[in-house]
Design a protein around this motif. Structure first.
Motif, PDB file in Angstrom:
ATOM      1  N   ASP A 144      -5.525   8.151   3.259  1.00 14.44           N
ATOM      2  CA  ASP A 144      -6.371   9.073   4.012  1.00 14.44           C
ATOM      3  C   ASP A 144      -6.041  10.512   3.615  1.00 14.44           C
ATOM      4  O   ASP A 144      -4.885  10.955   3.728  1.00 14.44           O
ATOM      5  N   ARG A 145      -7.064  11.239   3.133  1.00 15.76           N
ATOM      6  CA  ARG A 145      -6.877  12.637   2.756  1.00 15.76           C
ATOM      7  C   ARG A 145      -8.151  13.409   3.084  1.00 15.76           C
ATOM      8  O   ARG A 145      -9.246  12.855   3.035  1.00 15.76           O
ATOM      9  N   ALA A 146      -7.987  14.690   3.377  1.00  9.78           N
ATOM     10  CA  ALA A 146      -9.164  15.505   3.675  1.00  9.78           C
ATOM     11  C   ALA A 146      -8.825  16.982   3.520  1.00  9.78           C
ATOM     12  O   ALA A 146      -7.686  17.405   3.746  1.00  9.78           O
ATOM     13  N   ASP A 147      -9.820  17.750   3.081  1.00 10.28           N
ATOM     14  CA  ASP A 147      -9.736  19.210   3.134  1.00 10.28           C
ATOM     15  C   ASP A 147     -11.138  19.723   3.395  1.00 10.28           C
ATOM     16  O   ASP A 147     -12.002  18.977   3.871  1.00 10.28           O
ATOM     17  N   SER A 148     -11.388  20.960   3.073  1.00  5.80           N
ATOM     18  CA  SER A 148     -12.684  21.543   3.403  1.00  5.80           C
ATOM     19  C   SER A 148     -13.826  21.020   2.543  1.00  5.80           C
ATOM     20  O   SER A 148     -15.002  21.213   2.880  1.00  5.80           O
ATOM     21  N   THR A 149     -13.498  20.349   1.425  1.00  5.89           N
ATOM     22  CA  THR A 149     -14.545  19.923   0.500  1.00  5.89           C
ATOM     23  C   THR A 149     -14.696  18.410   0.363  1.00  5.89           C
ATOM     24  O   THR A 149     -15.694  17.939  -0.184  1.00  5.89           O
ATOM     25  N   PHE A 150     -13.724  17.637   0.806  1.00  3.57           N
ATOM     26  CA  PHE A 150     -13.844  16.187   0.643  1.00  3.57           C
ATOM     27  C   PHE A 150     -13.067  15.459   1.733  1.00  3.57           C
ATOM     28  O   PHE A 150     -12.201  16.022   2.405  1.00  3.57           O
ATOM     29  N   ARG A 151     -13.379  14.169   1.854  1.00  5.55           N
ATOM     30  CA  ARG A 151     -12.695  13.325   2.827  1.00  5.55           C
ATOM     31  C   ARG A 151     -12.559  11.932   2.208  1.00  5.55           C
ATOM     32  O   ARG A 151     -13.525  11.365   1.698  1.00  5.55           O
ATOM     33  N   GLU A 152     -11.366  11.381   2.240  1.00  6.55           N
ATOM     34  CA  GLU A 152     -11.100  10.053   1.693  1.00  6.55           C
ATOM     35  C   GLU A 152     -10.372   9.207   2.724  1.00  6.55           C
ATOM     36  O   GLU A 152      -9.518   9.711   3.456  1.00  6.55           O
ATOM     37  N   LEU A 153     -10.716   7.937   2.750  1.00  2.00           N
ATOM     38  CA  LEU A 153     -10.048   6.966   3.611  1.00  2.00           C
ATOM     39  C   LEU A 153      -9.563   5.814   2.735  1.00  2.00           C
ATOM     40  O   LEU A 153     -10.268   5.388   1.823  1.00  2.00           O
ATOM     41  N   GLY A 154      -8.377   5.310   3.012  1.00  2.00           N
ATOM     42  CA  GLY A 154      -7.940   4.167   2.215  1.00  2.00           C
ATOM     43  C   GLY A 154      -6.510   3.747   2.475  1.00  2.00           C
ATOM     44  O   GLY A 154      -5.757   4.402   3.196  1.00  2.00           O
ATOM     45  N   PHE A 155      -6.147   2.640   1.836  1.00  2.58           N
ATOM     46  CA  PHE A 155      -4.805   2.091   1.984  1.00  2.58           C
ATOM     47  C   PHE A 155      -4.593   1.014   0.929  1.00  2.58           C
ATOM     48  O   PHE A 155      -5.555   0.539   0.297  1.00  2.58           O
ATOM     49  N   ARG A 156      -3.337   0.661   0.747  1.00  2.00           N
ATOM     50  CA  ARG A 156      -2.993  -0.475  -0.114  1.00  2.00           C
ATOM     51  C   ARG A 156      -1.925  -1.302   0.580  1.00  2.00           C
ATOM     52  O   ARG A 156      -0.924  -0.762   1.074  1.00  2.00           O
ATOM     53  N   PHE A 157      -2.142  -2.612   0.626  1.00  3.05           N
ATOM     54  CA  PHE A 157      -1.175  -3.540   1.194  1.00  3.05           C
ATOM     55  C   PHE A 157      -0.702  -4.499   0.104  1.00  3.05           C
ATOM     56  O   PHE A 157      -1.455  -4.835  -0.815  1.00  3.05           O
ATOM     57  N   GLU A 158       0.533  -4.955   0.237  1.00  8.97           N
ATOM     58  CA  GLU A 158       1.101  -5.908  -0.720  1.00  8.97           C
ATOM     59  C   GLU A 158       1.667  -7.110   0.010  1.00  8.97           C
ATOM     60  O   GLU A 158       2.314  -6.974   1.057  1.00  8.97           O
ATOM     61  N   ASN A 159       1.411  -8.267  -0.548  1.00  6.98           N
ATOM     62  CA  ASN A 159       1.972  -9.496  -0.008  1.00  6.98           C
ATOM     63  C   ASN A 159       3.428  -9.604  -0.480  1.00  6.98           C
ATOM     64  O   ASN A 159       3.676  -9.672  -1.686  1.00  6.98           O
ATOM     65  N   PRO A 160       4.410  -9.602   0.450  1.00  4.61           N
ATOM     66  CA  PRO A 160       5.807  -9.691   0.017  1.00  4.61           C
ATOM     67  C   PRO A 160       6.139 -10.994  -0.690  1.00  4.61           C
ATOM     68  O   PRO A 160       7.153 -11.093  -1.366  1.00  4.61           O
ATOM     69  N   VAL A 161       5.289 -12.002  -0.534  1.00  4.74           N
ATOM     70  CA  VAL A 161       5.475 -13.274  -1.237  1.00  4.74           C
ATOM     71  C   VAL A 161       4.507 -13.317  -2.417  1.00  4.74           C
ATOM     72  O   VAL A 161       3.314 -13.535  -2.251  1.00  4.74           O
ATOM     73  N   GLY A 162       4.994 -13.061  -3.594  1.00  5.60           N
ATOM     74  CA  GLY A 162       4.148 -13.142  -4.779  1.00  5.60           C
ATOM     75  C   GLY A 162       3.665 -11.824  -5.329  1.00  5.60           C
ATOM     76  O   GLY A 162       3.352 -11.712  -6.499  1.00  5.60           O
ATOM     77  N   GLY A 163       3.549 -10.790  -4.472  1.00  2.81           N
ATOM     78  CA  GLY A 163       3.193  -9.461  -4.964  1.00  2.81           C
ATOM     79  C   GLY A 163       1.715  -9.160  -5.084  1.00  2.81           C
ATOM     80  O   GLY A 163       1.340  -8.116  -5.641  1.00  2.81           O
ATOM     81  N   ASP A 164       0.821 -10.036  -4.595  1.00  2.00           N
ATOM     82  CA  ASP A 164      -0.606  -9.715  -4.613  1.00  2.00           C
ATOM     83  C   ASP A 164      -0.854  -8.446  -3.793  1.00  2.00           C
ATOM     84  O   ASP A 164      -0.127  -8.165  -2.821  1.00  2.00           O
ATOM     85  N   GLN A 165      -1.905  -7.702  -4.165  1.00  2.00           N
ATOM     86  CA  GLN A 165      -2.217  -6.456  -3.472  1.00  2.00           C
ATOM     87  C   GLN A 165      -3.694  -6.386  -3.116  1.00  2.00           C
ATOM     88  O   GLN A 165      -4.535  -6.950  -3.815  1.00  2.00           O
TER      89      GLN A 165
END
Length: 211
Positions: A144-165
């Motif tokens: 998640d980031r934002a300033d006067s010109t743009f706005r972004e939403l997001g995230f990343r998760f990782e499975n601790p078993v195997g490393g899938d994301q």
């Protein structure tokens, strides 16, 4: 001439000592070779069945799309599983800098949902986050980031078993949800050919979308 009992015992003791010493030296030599191989090659990559990995990533994408629970007016586009480069490990990696291994590949499936308003995108992302947390996945990036010109939403998760994301992003300039589902590097069979790979294609189950 007959050897005395004491001399025979000494001779026998030396033979045993020599044999034990020889075995120890062989064991040390084998250990040194194994250790040297690990240092040179690094930890081996796990084996990977490309079809099984593709099926797993497509199933994961189905789950994410289901959890979005988007109205039917926001359909997801199709995607395709691609492979990525993986590199040598250990000291061998220094000798082969930036040289990808032909027998080891990572896997990724990218797809998107265009034209999603921010409020709906926030709710959809929140539902996916909650499901991943419930499944024990770990948050590795907060986008998640934002300033006067743009706005972004997001995230990343990782499975601790195997490393899938699972990576989910949205921005106000495109109003598109971008999804990437990833599997880490694995050693693939020699006969694997990515070109015209039948298991690579993913098409969202439109009936699973929210109403």
């Amino acid at each position: 001439m007959f050897q005395s009992p004491v001399r025979r015992v000494r001779t026998s003791g030396r033979s045993v000592l020599y044999a034990v010493t020889g075995l120890v030296m062989v064991a040390l030599l084998v250990a040194a070779v194994v250790a040297g191989n690990v240092v040179w090659n690094g930890a081996p990559y796990p084996s990977a069945d490309p079809d099984a990995v593709a099926q797993r990533l497509k199933a994961r994408s189905d789950e994410v799309y289901d959890d979005f629970a988007l109205p039917e007016k926001y359909p997801a586009g199709s995607g395709k599983v691609d492979t990525g480069a993986c590199y040598y490990r250990g000291l061998r990696g220094i000798a082969h800098i930036d040289e990808a291994r032909s027998d080891v590949r990572s896997f990724g499936l990218d797809w998107s949902v265009p034209g999603v308003p921010e409020a709906i995108a926030r709710e959809a992302q929140w539902r996916v986050r909650q499901r991943l947390v419930q499944k024990g996945w770990k948050l590795t990036h907060e986008g998640d980031r934002a300033d006067s010109t743009f706005r972004e939403l997001g995230f990343r998760f990782e499975n601790p078993v195997g490393g899938d994301q699972v990576d989910v992003q949205w921005n106000d300039s495109t109003t598109t949800l971008f999804i990437s589902v990833y599997a880490p590097c694995g050693q693939v069979p020699a006969e694997f050919v990515e070109y015209d790979w039948s298991e690579a294609d993913w098409h969202p189950n439109e009936q699973s979308a929210g109403l």
